[in-house]
Each structure stands twice: as structure tokens, then as C-alpha cells.
Scaffold this motif. Structure first.
Motif: not given
Length: 440
Positions: A279-290, A333-340
Motif C-alpha cells: 500500500v505504501a508502494f502504491a502511494a509512492l507510485c501515486g506521487l510519481a504519477l503526480a 500506474s500499472y506496477i502500483s498494483g491497481i486494476p486498469g
């Protein structure tokens, strides 16, 4: 003797055409194909609304994605792991894996209606938070899951028939998502099953026809990226073919290589962090996305559909770095682990490649360059050149550039294979199958 043979023929005909049980199964299947189309249309509307909601929330607030994207991706991964396990990623590798399995319990788990619901809900959540994802790949798994459930309800007589229904559901999902019936069939042949057996061909064709007819009835005869009459005259303008093939094949191959290696897991301390704190890794991916979104002026967020459609129409000029930033945003977005999925973002990246190269090749019409870029990058990513050609041709209602599109797709495919030796979806499907084996 003749009388006995006639009686047997009549019995066979009666079983095939007068059996209430058979007509019930057929009606269930036909209704399922139309339902797949209706869900795909509703999913598309939801995706558009989620994208508009994100733009509305962040308009005039460039700092907000730095909060929204990390929080949204973290919540999505948490829900994926706790409520909708198996919903992560595109959905196409899971569908391919299901087609190669024989254990019905495992197939039902991969293609469960719970996973289908999770695909819809969490993909929309991701888009509302700015993730660079598409809804077309998830629609394939949703279609396959729905058809699988209907097959179980109808108690189809064999594993082969059940497999045909799953294949048909996936093909109907592509057809309805893009309003591209021919691409749905070709995708089923080239990517989902890698074959086209006579016992499944009628089922796939029927599903695609019914899904296409439903889409046509509800939305009319529209083209996904609008219509363009751009042509590529024979001569010096054809330098666009190798140029787009090289750029699209290299970048598409790198994209696939990145996702395949990420699926194998990161090494060292980074890998341990991802495993222990997803979950923390996904948040870091979100930061990179921003960060990518800020650098691109907000263009790298979302599906990329609006940007690609505008480039096809020649109505917008994007920064030269758009294709690279959109590619990076999609990887994150993909490596974060979210669906899409990656369909729409990939086509958008390809359109950006073509538009950028058009500035350096004035002999080639810019509109044609955009189409060649789309087919080059998409072929480089999925390594399915026939599907890439057909899907771009159908989505833009342009047959005048068929030969250049085919040539570009084949060259980009060959170049991509030099960078990434395995097709993306096949490699991810094998990885998924291995994970299922280890889990049991």
C-alpha cells in the motif's frame, strides 16, 4: 435401412432445434453477449465521468494531485488485496490464463463476478485519482467472467464449450469497448487463444455480432477516435513508416520489458519494501504519477483518449515529451498494483509519437503520421501486429492507409522483439499461472 437413417437424422435435428434446454442455453448466451456490450457502454460512460471529475477537482489546483493520486492508489491497492483479490492489473493476462486452465474452481475464482465488479469500481476509482489506465482490458475480463458465470448457470456440457464461452466473452468485450467487431475477432485469434478452432469460431462470431449490434443500437454507428481521411502517398512520404516503426517499436518494447520485469519482482531492499508494504508502494507510485502530471501540464493523467482523439483530428499540439511522460505514467500506474488496462493509454502514447515525428517529416501528412505512430507503439507493446492494424483502422474508419499501417505494425513488432523477447500478455499470463500453481 433408409427409413432407419431418416429417423436418426430427424432425432438429431429435433435435439438440435427443438430441445427447450438447448434453446435456453442459446438464449442465455445471446443475452450474455448483449449484456457484455451494455456493461461495456456503461463502463465507458463511468470512465468518462471519472476523468471529468478528476479534471474538475484539480482545475486551478495543481498541488491537489500530489495528495489525491497517492491516497487514491493506496486505497485502491488496499481494496484490491482485501475485498477484490485478483482484480489487479489489466485483466487480459488473467483471461488468457483461464483459457489454459482445466480446474473449474480456479477458473471460477479468476473469472468471478466479484472480480468483475472490482474491476469496474476500482478502475473508476483510479481514473478519478488521475491514474494513467484504460478500461478496455478490464472489459475483456468482465466479459469473460460474465460468460463463464452464464455457462456455469446453464451447465454447459463440456470444458471446451465453457472455454469457448470465456473466449467469446473476452472478444465481445473488445468489440463493445472500441465498437470494433472485426478487431474483437482478430484479438481473440491472435492474442487470447492463439488459435481459432472450428468448434469455437461460431461462438466467438455470434458473441461479437450480438455485442456489436447492441453497441450500434445504443450508441449509433460511431468511431472510437472519430473519422479521418488522411492518406500516405507512395514516395518520399513513406519514410514515415520506418521512422514510426523504430520509435514505436523501441518505446513499446521498453514498456513491455518494464512491466514483465516488474511482475517478476524488484530485487534487494526495494523488493522487500514492495512485498512488505504494497500500500505504501502504491502511494509512492501515486506521487510519481503526480510529478509526471505536473511536468506534462496535466496531460499524462487519465486514459489519454481525449488527447489521442484530438491528435487524430489535428485539433491539438502536445509537448514533444508527451509520449515519454504518458508512457512513464502508465508504467507507474500499472506496477502500483491497481486494476486498469493499457489499451487506451498505449494508443495515446502512439498518437503522441506520430505527432512529434510529423514535425521532422513534412512530406508526410500529420494525420497519417499520428495513425502510424498509434499502430507502431501498440504493436510494439502487445506484439500483435494484425490486431494493432485492424483496431486502429476500425477506430478511425480509415482504410486508405491499410498497407502503411500493416507495414508499420510488422516492422514495429520485429523491433520490439529485439527489446522484449516475450509478448507482454503471454508473459504476464504465464506469471499469473505460476502464482496460481504456487498458491495451491
Amino acid at each position: 435401412m433408409n427409413t432407419t437413417r431418416t429417423v436418426r437424422v430427424l432425432r438429431v435435428l429435433r435435439y438440435r432445434y427443438a430441445s427447450p434446454k438447448l434453446w435456453w442455453r442459446q438464449g442465455l448466451f445471446w443475452g450474455g453477449a448483449m449484456l457484455v456490450a451494455a456493461i461495456a457502454i456503461g463502463f465507458a460512460s463511468g470512465a468518462d465521468y471519472a476523468g471529468r471529475l478528476f479534471r474538475l477537482m484539480t482545475d486551478g489546483r495543481p498541488w491537489l494531485p500530489f495528495l489525491l493520486a497517492p491516497a487514491g492508489l493506496a486505497i485502491s491497492v488496499q481494496l484490491t488485496r482485501s475485498v477484490f483479490p485478483g482484480a489487479q492489473g489489466s485483466g487480459i493476462p488473467q483471461t488468457i490464463a483461464a483459457l489454459h486452465l482445466t480446474d473449474s474452481a480456479t477458473i471460477d475464482r479468476i473469472l468471478s463476478l466479484r472480480v468483475a465488479v472490482g474491476k469496474v469500481v476500482l478502475t473508476l476509482l483510479g481514473l478519478a485519482c488521475g491514474a494513467s489506465i484504460g478500461r478496455e482490458g478490464p472489459t475483456v475480463q468482465i466479459g469473460a467472467a460474465l460468460m463463464n458465470a452464464l455457462g456455469r448457470a446453464a451447465r454447459v456440457p463440456s470444458v471446451d464449450v465453457q472455454r469457448a464461452l470465456v473466449l467469446a466473452g473476452g472478444a465481445a468485450g473488445v468489440s463493445a469497448a472500441f465498437n470494433t467487431p472485426l478487431a474483437g475477432v482478430v484479438f481473440a485469434i491472435e492474442e487470447l487463444s492463439h488459435s481459432f478452432e472450428s468448434r469455437t469460431s461460431g461462438t466467438v462470431f455470434t458473441a461479437v455480432i450480438l455485442a456489436g449490434a447492441t453497441t450500434l443500437a445504443l450508441l449509433g454507428n460511431y468511431t472510437y477516435f472519430g473519422q479521418t481521411s488522411s492518406d500516405l502517398p507512395l514516395g518520399v512520404a513513406w519514410i514515415a513508416v520506418p521512422a514510426c516503426s523504430l520509435a514505436g517499436g523501441l518505446l513499446g518494447g521498453f514498456f513491455s520489458w518494464s512491466l514483465i520485469h516488474a511482475a517478476r519482482g524488484f530485487r534487494g531492499k526495494a523488493g522487500q519494501f514492495v512485498q512488505r508494504h504494497p500500500v505504501a508502494f502504491a502511494a509512492l507510485c501515486g506521487l510519481a504519477l503526480a510529478v509526471f502530471g505536473f511536468v506534462s501540464g496535466g496531460q499524462s493523467y487519465g486514459t489519454g483518449y481525449g488527447q489521442a482523439r484530438a491528435l487524430v483530428a489535428g485539433a491539438v499540439h502536445l509537448p514533444a515529451a508527451y509520449a515519454v511522460l504518458k508512457c512513464a505514467a502508465t508504467i507507474v500506474s500499472y506496477i502500483s498494483g491497481i486494476p486498469g488496462g493499457i489499451f487506451a493509454p498505449s494508443l495515446s502514447v502512439g498518437a503522441g509519437i506520430g505527432a512529434t515525428l510529423a514535425k521532422f517529416i513534412p512530406a508526410a501528412p500529420a494525420g497519417a503520421m499520428v495513425l502510424l505512430g498509434m499502430v507502431a507503439y501498440f504493436s510494439g507493446v502487445v506484439q500483435a501486429p494484425i490486431t494493432a492494424t485492424v483496431i486502429v483502422m476500425e477506430m478511425t474508419d480509415n482504410q486508405t492507409v491499410t498497407i502503411p499501417l500493416m507495414a508499420t505494425a510488422m516492422l514495429a513488432f520485429a523491433i520490439s522483439r529485439m527489446v522484449c523477447t516475450r509478448p507482454l500478455y503471454g508473459a504476464l499470463a504465464d506469471r499469473f499461472l505460476s502464482a496460481q500453481t504456487r498458491g495451491h
